[in-house]
Design a protein around this motif. Structure first.
Motif, PDB file in Angstrom:
ATOM      1  N   THR A 124      29.153  61.823  37.869  1.00  0.00           N
ATOM      2  CA  THR A 124      29.630  61.135  38.878  1.00  0.00           C
ATOM      3  C   THR A 124      31.333  60.862  38.859  1.00  0.00           C
ATOM      4  O   THR A 124      31.703  60.636  39.964  1.00  0.00           O
ATOM      5  CB  THR A 124      28.912  59.968  38.384  1.00  0.00           C
ATOM      6  OG1 THR A 124      27.806  59.600  39.080  1.00  0.00           O
ATOM      7  CG2 THR A 124      29.494  58.559  39.152  1.00  0.00           C
ATOM      8  N   ASP A 125      31.697  61.482  37.513  1.00  0.00           N
ATOM      9  CA  ASP A 125      33.719  61.483  37.448  1.00  0.00           C
ATOM     10  C   ASP A 125      33.843  62.044  38.285  1.00  0.00           C
ATOM     11  O   ASP A 125      35.533  61.929  38.540  1.00  0.00           O
ATOM     12  CB  ASP A 125      33.636  61.083  36.520  1.00  0.00           C
ATOM     13  CG  ASP A 125      33.390  59.785  34.738  1.00  0.00           C
ATOM     14  OD1 ASP A 125      32.973  59.009  35.559  1.00  0.00           O
ATOM     15  OD2 ASP A 125      33.309  60.182  34.168  1.00  0.00           O
ATOM     16  N   ARG A 126      33.701  63.003  38.351  1.00  0.00           N
ATOM     17  CA  ARG A 126      33.804  64.502  39.744  1.00  0.00           C
ATOM     18  C   ARG A 126      33.444  64.266  40.880  1.00  0.00           C
ATOM     19  O   ARG A 126      34.703  64.903  41.637  1.00  0.00           O
ATOM     20  CB  ARG A 126      32.832  65.444  38.780  1.00  0.00           C
ATOM     21  CG  ARG A 126      33.829  67.388  39.724  1.00  0.00           C
ATOM     22  CD  ARG A 126      35.117  67.249  38.671  1.00  0.00           C
ATOM     23  NE  ARG A 126      35.480  68.309  40.108  1.00  0.00           N
ATOM     24  CZ  ARG A 126      36.287  67.948  41.180  1.00  0.00           C
ATOM     25  NH1 ARG A 126      35.553  66.920  41.823  1.00  0.00           N
ATOM     26  NH2 ARG A 126      36.250  69.561  41.630  1.00  0.00           N
TER      27      ARG A 126
ATOM     28  N   ARG B 138      34.022  61.047  42.139  1.00  0.00           N
ATOM     29  CA  ARG B 138      34.486  59.817  42.066  1.00  0.00           C
ATOM     30  C   ARG B 138      35.717  60.839  42.677  1.00  0.00           C
ATOM     31  O   ARG B 138      36.601  60.038  43.517  1.00  0.00           O
ATOM     32  CB  ARG B 138      34.919  59.332  40.670  1.00  0.00           C
ATOM     33  CG  ARG B 138      33.452  57.622  41.291  1.00  0.00           C
ATOM     34  CD  ARG B 138      34.011  56.230  40.253  1.00  0.00           C
ATOM     35  NE  ARG B 138      33.087  55.732  39.912  1.00  0.00           N
ATOM     36  CZ  ARG B 138      32.074  55.826  38.741  1.00  0.00           C
ATOM     37  NH1 ARG B 138      32.451  56.031  37.822  1.00  0.00           N
ATOM     38  NH2 ARG B 138      31.385  54.911  38.941  1.00  0.00           N
ATOM     39  N   ARG B 139      36.445  61.507  42.067  1.00  0.00           N
ATOM     40  CA  ARG B 139      37.630  62.125  41.886  1.00  0.00           C
ATOM     41  C   ARG B 139      37.989  62.869  43.209  1.00  0.00           C
ATOM     42  O   ARG B 139      38.750  63.039  43.574  1.00  0.00           O
ATOM     43  CB  ARG B 139      37.873  63.411  40.821  1.00  0.00           C
ATOM     44  CG  ARG B 139      39.184  63.873  40.831  1.00  0.00           C
ATOM     45  CD  ARG B 139      39.445  64.477  39.268  1.00  0.00           C
ATOM     46  NE  ARG B 139      39.829  66.414  39.923  1.00  0.00           N
ATOM     47  CZ  ARG B 139      39.356  67.524  39.655  1.00  0.00           C
ATOM     48  NH1 ARG B 139      39.436  67.334  37.961  1.00  0.00           N
ATOM     49  NH2 ARG B 139      39.321  68.750  40.308  1.00  0.00           N
TER      50      ARG B 139
ATOM     51  N   ILE C 136      36.664  62.381  45.877  1.00  0.00           N
ATOM     52  CA  ILE C 136      37.034  60.640  46.702  1.00  0.00           C
ATOM     53  C   ILE C 136      38.095  60.676  46.808  1.00  0.00           C
ATOM     54  O   ILE C 136      38.522  60.999  47.551  1.00  0.00           O
ATOM     55  CB  ILE C 136      35.721  59.754  46.615  1.00  0.00           C
ATOM     56  CG1 ILE C 136      34.205  60.344  46.824  1.00  0.00           C
ATOM     57  CG2 ILE C 136      35.869  58.747  47.713  1.00  0.00           C
ATOM     58  CD1 ILE C 136      33.745  59.534  46.328  1.00  0.00           C
ATOM     59  N   ARG C 137      38.715  60.448  45.784  1.00  0.00           N
ATOM     60  CA  ARG C 137      40.267  60.125  45.847  1.00  0.00           C
ATOM     61  C   ARG C 137      40.933  61.781  46.298  1.00  0.00           C
ATOM     62  O   ARG C 137      42.256  61.618  47.188  1.00  0.00           O
ATOM     63  CB  ARG C 137      40.370  60.240  44.302  1.00  0.00           C
ATOM     64  CG  ARG C 137      39.603  58.789  44.032  1.00  0.00           C
ATOM     65  CD  ARG C 137      40.643  58.447  42.221  1.00  0.00           C
ATOM     66  NE  ARG C 137      40.867  59.041  41.367  1.00  0.00           N
ATOM     67  CZ  ARG C 137      39.821  59.191  40.143  1.00  0.00           C
ATOM     68  NH1 ARG C 137      39.239  58.694  40.582  1.00  0.00           N
ATOM     69  NH2 ARG C 137      40.061  60.509  39.862  1.00  0.00           N
TER      70      ARG C 137
ATOM     71  N   SER D 122      34.518  58.746  51.998  1.00  0.00           N
ATOM     72  CA  SER D 122      35.279  58.009  51.363  1.00  0.00           C
ATOM     73  C   SER D 122      34.016  57.218  51.261  1.00  0.00           C
ATOM     74  O   SER D 122      33.985  56.900  50.274  1.00  0.00           O
ATOM     75  CB  SER D 122      36.434  57.159  51.661  1.00  0.00           C
ATOM     76  OG  SER D 122      35.815  56.567  53.166  1.00  0.00           O
TER      77      SER D 122
ATOM     78  N   GLU E 169      31.300  57.712  50.562  1.00  0.00           N
ATOM     79  CA  GLU E 169      29.593  58.597  49.477  1.00  0.00           C
ATOM     80  C   GLU E 169      29.581  58.156  48.659  1.00  0.00           C
ATOM     81  O   GLU E 169      30.289  57.241  48.214  1.00  0.00           O
ATOM     82  CB  GLU E 169      30.200  60.207  49.055  1.00  0.00           C
ATOM     83  CG  GLU E 169      29.872  61.113  50.327  1.00  0.00           C
ATOM     84  CD  GLU E 169      28.491  60.817  50.423  1.00  0.00           C
ATOM     85  OE1 GLU E 169      27.622  60.963  49.915  1.00  0.00           O
ATOM     86  OE2 GLU E 169      28.021  61.944  51.779  1.00  0.00           O
ATOM     87  N   ASP E 170      28.266  57.935  47.752  1.00  0.00           N
ATOM     88  CA  ASP E 170      27.922  57.020  46.539  1.00  0.00           C
ATOM     89  C   ASP E 170      28.332  58.461  45.617  1.00  0.00           C
ATOM     90  O   ASP E 170      26.888  59.599  45.772  1.00  0.00           O
ATOM     91  CB  ASP E 170      26.898  56.716  46.354  1.00  0.00           C
ATOM     92  CG  ASP E 170      26.568  56.223  44.998  1.00  0.00           C
ATOM     93  OD1 ASP E 170      27.164  56.263  44.631  1.00  0.00           O
ATOM     94  OD2 ASP E 170      25.313  55.370  45.428  1.00  0.00           O
ATOM     95  N   PRO E 171      29.169  58.761  44.654  1.00  0.00           N
ATOM     96  CA  PRO E 171      29.639  59.541  43.661  1.00  0.00           C
ATOM     97  C   PRO E 171      28.255  59.417  42.612  1.00  0.00           C
ATOM     98  O   PRO E 171      27.810  60.513  42.565  1.00  0.00           O
ATOM     99  CB  PRO E 171      30.661  59.138  42.879  1.00  0.00           C
ATOM    100  CG  PRO E 171      31.132  57.950  42.969  1.00  0.00           C
ATOM    101  CD  PRO E 171      30.073  57.884  45.004  1.00  0.00           C
ATOM    102  N   GLU E 172      27.731  58.579  42.550  1.00  0.00           N
ATOM    103  CA  GLU E 172      26.624  58.400  41.394  1.00  0.00           C
ATOM    104  C   GLU E 172      25.384  58.630  42.339  1.00  0.00           C
ATOM    105  O   GLU E 172      24.194  59.378  41.479  1.00  0.00           O
ATOM    106  CB  GLU E 172      26.532  57.134  41.037  1.00  0.00           C
ATOM    107  CG  GLU E 172      25.321  56.346  39.851  1.00  0.00           C
ATOM    108  CD  GLU E 172      25.651  55.238  39.305  1.00  0.00           C
ATOM    109  OE1 GLU E 172      24.586  54.970  37.941  1.00  0.00           O
ATOM    110  OE2 GLU E 172      26.000  54.367  39.809  1.00  0.00           O
TER     111      GLU E 172
END
Length: 210
Positions: A135-137, A139-140, A142-143, A149, A151-154
């Protein structure tokens, strides 16, 4: 060394590897102390002295399993794009659950059906940690503009964890590495990207959600 400076009468790492394989093949509940001590080549008192009770042994076995069999997770997270992360994670898992000479499937899935709360919590936590790192990866990604933008990373991370859980079950059923790797590539092909991305047939396609 044991207390008092006396050397152990057995190879601790070899015994732990035997415990990993026993839990892997039989699951937590079915791997009794008789099966564990026979596989490890030690007595019950020696097991308790070296590892503690069955629950503590299982925790040590899980740590050993993760260290020796889940290196593909770190390799996948280091990939440069989200799609490459997903593909490396899925193909790495497909290879890990079909490794020749080892039990098919995954210890964290094989041992999942248990009435022991501590063991179940440990297994669930292992999956949560990996899902959280994915999830963190994402999110990165997306940034950095690598994923759309909206998308749901989780959700993307949950998608991959669910697929690999299925891979482990299918591997235990006897599914081949070739078949699971093919499914990994198929799943990666629909993983979202920003803008046109290569399709398995060589053509480009627009962004789609997993």
């Amino acid at each position: 060394m044991v207390p008092g400076g006396r050397p152990r009468a057995f190879d601790t790492e070899a015994a732990l590897d035997a415990a990993v394989e026993t839990f892997w093949r039989h699951g937590y509940d079915a791997a009794g102390l008789a099966e564990l001590t026979e596989a490890m080549g030690i007595s019950r008192p020696a097991l308790y002295r070296a590892f503690g009770d069955k629950s503590q042994l299982f925790r040590a076995a899980m740590d050993r399993y993760v260290a020796r069999n889940m290196g593909y997770v770190e390799a996948a997270l280091a990939e440069s794009t989200a799609r490459d992360v997903a593909e490396a994670f899925l193909t790495g898992n497909a290879a890990a659950v079909t490794t020749p000479g080892r039990p098919p499937g995954c210890l964290s899935v094989q041992a999942m059906v248990t009435h022991e709360a501590d063991a179940f919590s440990l297994l669930a936590e292992n999956r949560r940690v990996i899902q959280g790192r994915l999830t963190d990866r994402f999110r990165r990604a997306i940034r950095e503009g690598d994923l759309p933008s909206d998308e749901d990373p989780e959700e993307l991370a949950r998608f991959l964890i669910t697929l690999t859980t299925g891979f482990a079950i299918r591997a235990a059923d006897g599914e081949t590495r070739h078949a699971l790797v093919a499914l990994a590539h198929r799943a990666a092909a629909i993983f979202p990207v920003t803008g046109p991305a290569p399709h398995p047939d060589g053509a480009s396609h627009t962004t789609r959600k997993a």
